[in-house]
Write a protein that holds these residues in place. Structure first.
Motif, PDB file in Angstrom:
ATOM      1  N   GLU A  13       0.807  -1.211   0.000  1.00 41.11           N
ATOM      2  CA  GLU A  13       0.000   0.000   0.000  1.00 41.11           C
ATOM      3  C   GLU A  13       0.841   1.262   0.000  1.00 41.11           C
ATOM      4  OE1 GLU A  13      -2.609  -0.239   3.324  1.00 41.11           O
ATOM      5  OE2 GLU A  13      -3.738  -1.956   2.527  1.00 41.11           O
ATOM      6  N   ARG A  14       2.113   1.133   0.286  1.00 40.55           N
ATOM      7  CA  ARG A  14       2.953   2.320   0.372  1.00 40.55           C
ATOM      8  C   ARG A  14       3.382   2.779  -1.027  1.00 40.55           C
ATOM      9  NH1 ARG A  14       5.421  -0.293   5.075  1.00 40.55           N
ATOM     10  NH2 ARG A  14       4.854   0.886   6.954  1.00 40.55           N
ATOM     11  N   SER A  15       3.404   4.093  -1.207  1.00 37.95           N
ATOM     12  CA  SER A  15       3.882   4.677  -2.450  1.00 37.95           C
ATOM     13  C   SER A  15       4.361   6.091  -2.171  1.00 37.95           C
ATOM     14  CB  SER A  15       2.786   4.690  -3.521  1.00 37.95           C
ATOM     15  OG  SER A  15       1.701   5.486  -3.109  1.00 37.95           O
ATOM     16  N   VAL A  16       5.168   6.625  -3.075  1.00 33.89           N
ATOM     17  CA  VAL A  16       5.697   7.975  -2.917  1.00 33.89           C
ATOM     18  C   VAL A  16       5.780   8.616  -4.305  1.00 33.89           C
ATOM     19  CG1 VAL A  16       8.066   7.066  -2.998  1.00 33.89           C
ATOM     20  CG2 VAL A  16       7.640   9.356  -2.112  1.00 33.89           C
ATOM     21  N   PRO A  17       5.269   9.849  -4.442  1.00 31.13           N
ATOM     22  CA  PRO A  17       5.432  10.546  -5.722  1.00 31.13           C
ATOM     23  C   PRO A  17       6.885  10.997  -5.889  1.00 31.13           C
ATOM     24  CG  PRO A  17       4.317  11.958  -4.134  1.00 31.13           C
ATOM     25  CD  PRO A  17       4.467  10.615  -3.478  1.00 31.13           C
ATOM     26  N   VAL A  18       7.388  10.821  -7.079  1.00 29.56           N
ATOM     27  CA  VAL A  18       8.767  11.192  -7.380  1.00 29.56           C
ATOM     28  C   VAL A  18       8.752  12.175  -8.549  1.00 29.56           C
ATOM     29  CG1 VAL A  18      10.994  10.368  -8.217  1.00 29.56           C
ATOM     30  CG2 VAL A  18       9.712   9.011  -6.562  1.00 29.56           C
ATOM     31  N   ALA A  19       9.441  13.280  -8.398  1.00 29.86           N
ATOM     32  CA  ALA A  19       9.552  14.260  -9.477  1.00 29.86           C
ATOM     33  C   ALA A  19      10.935  14.893  -9.425  1.00 29.86           C
ATOM     34  CB  ALA A  19       8.468  15.326  -9.359  1.00 29.86           C
ATOM     35  N   LEU A  20      11.660  14.772 -10.515  1.00 29.38           N
ATOM     36  CA  LEU A  20      13.020  15.291 -10.593  1.00 29.38           C
ATOM     37  C   LEU A  20      13.194  16.101 -11.868  1.00 29.38           C
ATOM     38  CD1 LEU A  20      14.997  12.052  -9.647  1.00 29.38           C
ATOM     39  CD2 LEU A  20      14.683  14.041  -8.177  1.00 29.38           C
ATOM     40  N   LYS A  21      14.091  17.067 -11.798  1.00 32.46           N
ATOM     41  CA  LYS A  21      14.461  17.843 -12.981  1.00 32.46           C
ATOM     42  C   LYS A  21      15.970  17.982 -12.999  1.00 32.46           C
ATOM     43  CE  LYS A  21      14.095  22.355 -13.176  1.00 32.46           C
ATOM     44  NZ  LYS A  21      13.589  23.756 -13.291  1.00 32.46           N
ATOM     45  N   THR A  22      16.562  17.803 -14.164  1.00 35.99           N
ATOM     46  CA  THR A  22      18.013  17.964 -14.269  1.00 35.99           C
ATOM     47  C   THR A  22      18.403  18.238 -15.715  1.00 35.99           C
ATOM     48  OG1 THR A  22      20.159  16.959 -13.741  1.00 35.99           O
ATOM     49  CG2 THR A  22      18.486  15.519 -14.655  1.00 35.99           C
ATOM     50  N   SER A  23      19.502  18.921 -15.870  1.00 36.03           N
ATOM     51  CA  SER A  23      20.130  19.035 -17.181  1.00 36.03           C
ATOM     52  C   SER A  23      21.183  17.938 -17.289  1.00 36.03           C
ATOM     53  CB  SER A  23      20.776  20.421 -17.357  1.00 36.03           C
ATOM     54  OG  SER A  23      19.794  21.431 -17.382  1.00 36.03           O
ATOM     55  N   LEU A  24      21.511  17.578 -18.506  1.00 36.48           N
ATOM     56  CA  LEU A  24      22.520  16.554 -18.753  1.00 36.48           C
ATOM     57  C   LEU A  24      23.589  17.119 -19.674  1.00 36.48           C
ATOM     58  CD1 LEU A  24      20.148  13.519 -19.434  1.00 36.48           C
ATOM     59  CD2 LEU A  24      21.436  13.963 -17.347  1.00 36.48           C
ATOM     60  N   ARG A  25      24.824  16.755 -19.407  1.00 34.37           N
ATOM     61  CA  ARG A  25      25.892  17.206 -20.298  1.00 34.37           C
ATOM     62  C   ARG A  25      26.940  16.117 -20.436  1.00 34.37           C
ATOM     63  NH1 ARG A  25      27.434  20.973 -15.811  1.00 34.37           N
ATOM     64  NH2 ARG A  25      29.245  20.059 -14.777  1.00 34.37           N
ATOM     65  N   LEU A  26      27.604  16.148 -21.560  1.00 34.57           N
ATOM     66  CA  LEU A  26      28.709  15.227 -21.810  1.00 34.57           C
ATOM     67  C   LEU A  26      29.992  15.818 -21.231  1.00 34.57           C
ATOM     68  CD1 LEU A  26      28.144  14.041 -25.501  1.00 34.57           C
ATOM     69  CD2 LEU A  26      27.949  12.673 -23.427  1.00 34.57           C
TER      70      LEU A  26
END
Length: 254
Positions: free
Chosen positions: A178-191
């Motif tokens: 029954e357990r759950s958690v909302p996950v929201a992430l933002k990131t830029s990516l670079r080489l």
């Protein structure tokens, strides 16, 4: 007549072995994927070279490929000095590499296909492992306990792309729990180099719609090693999709 010479010449240059092997390779490649909209295979080299198992150049172009649930919009590959078990292939055996094969590649993953790929088992497993590695403390605190990755599942995953930035959200749930958690992430990516992909300005978002979140300063510059077989030259993230160009080396199966 000149007009007939121009049409016949390309056919004469394409020997019988190539006419047999190209469709055979197309059939084999189609058997390796779940579906593909179009598939083109072009071999370069004379019949004598091919019969020795040496193909100077192989070009592959596909559109709308689904492989293990991953939706790839377009792939273009160019491999040089391909050495294969041609004798066994002509006897009906499967293709097998005899030496490492360097491949120049160009991959396009349009936004709708990227979102469709979120539901694949392969992608979900990779994302869950990455979430536990990057923000495991926040997830454990929200769930009230530490849960191994094999007991977690992503529900309603969503991916939003903008210029050089990825925004990911989902409901991370415990299987048969029954357990759950909302996950929201933002990131830029670079080489950072041909083998290294790093996070830039990662944030933990209060909600998927939040424009700004809590900076994850400990993860600034966190890098992923892509391995020595991968050499990326370009990574572009835009609202339309993700575009990658580079080189990879395919190793023979042991």
């Amino acid at each position: 007549m000149p007009s007939s010479d121009s049409t016949v010449a390309p056919i004469l240059k394409r020997g019988p072995i190539r006419r047999i092997l190209e469709p055979a390779l197309q059939l084999w490649l189609r058997s390796q994927v779940e579906s593909v909209s179009s598939l083109e295979v072009h071999l370069e080299g004379g019949d004598r070279q091919i019969l020795s198992g040496h193909l100077p150049n192989v070009r592959l172009k596909t559109q709308k490929v689904v492989y293990q649930g991953l939706h790839l919009s377009q792939i273009e590959l160019n491999g040089s000095n391909l050495r294969i078990n041609i004798g066994q292939i002509l006897k009906g055996k499967s293709l097998r590499l005899l030496e490492p094969l360097p491949i120049d590649l160009s991959v396009s993953l349009l936004a709708p296909d990227a979102r469709a790929s979120l539901h694949s088992a392969l992608f979900q497993s990779a994302i869950i492992d990455a979430l536990l590695m990057l923000v495991g403390e926040q997830i454990t605190e929200a769930l009230g306990q530490s849960v191994p990755s094999e007991l977690l599942v992503l529900q309603d995953p969503y991916l939003h792309l903008s210029d050089n930035t990825v925004r990911f959200s989902a409901l991370l749930s415990v299987r048969q729990g029954e357990r759950s958690v909302p996950v929201a992430l933002k990131t830029s990516l670079r080489l950072e180099g041909p083998h290294t992909l790093s996070l830039d300005r990662p944030e933990w978002l209060p909600t998927p719609q939040s424009k700004r979140g809590l900076p994850l300063r400990d993860l600034q510059g966190y890098s992923f090693d892509l391995g020595p077989q991968v050499q990326l030259q370009e990574l572009a993230i835009a609202p339309e999709g993700i575009f990658v160009r580079g080189r990879m080396t395919v190793l023979p199966e042991i």
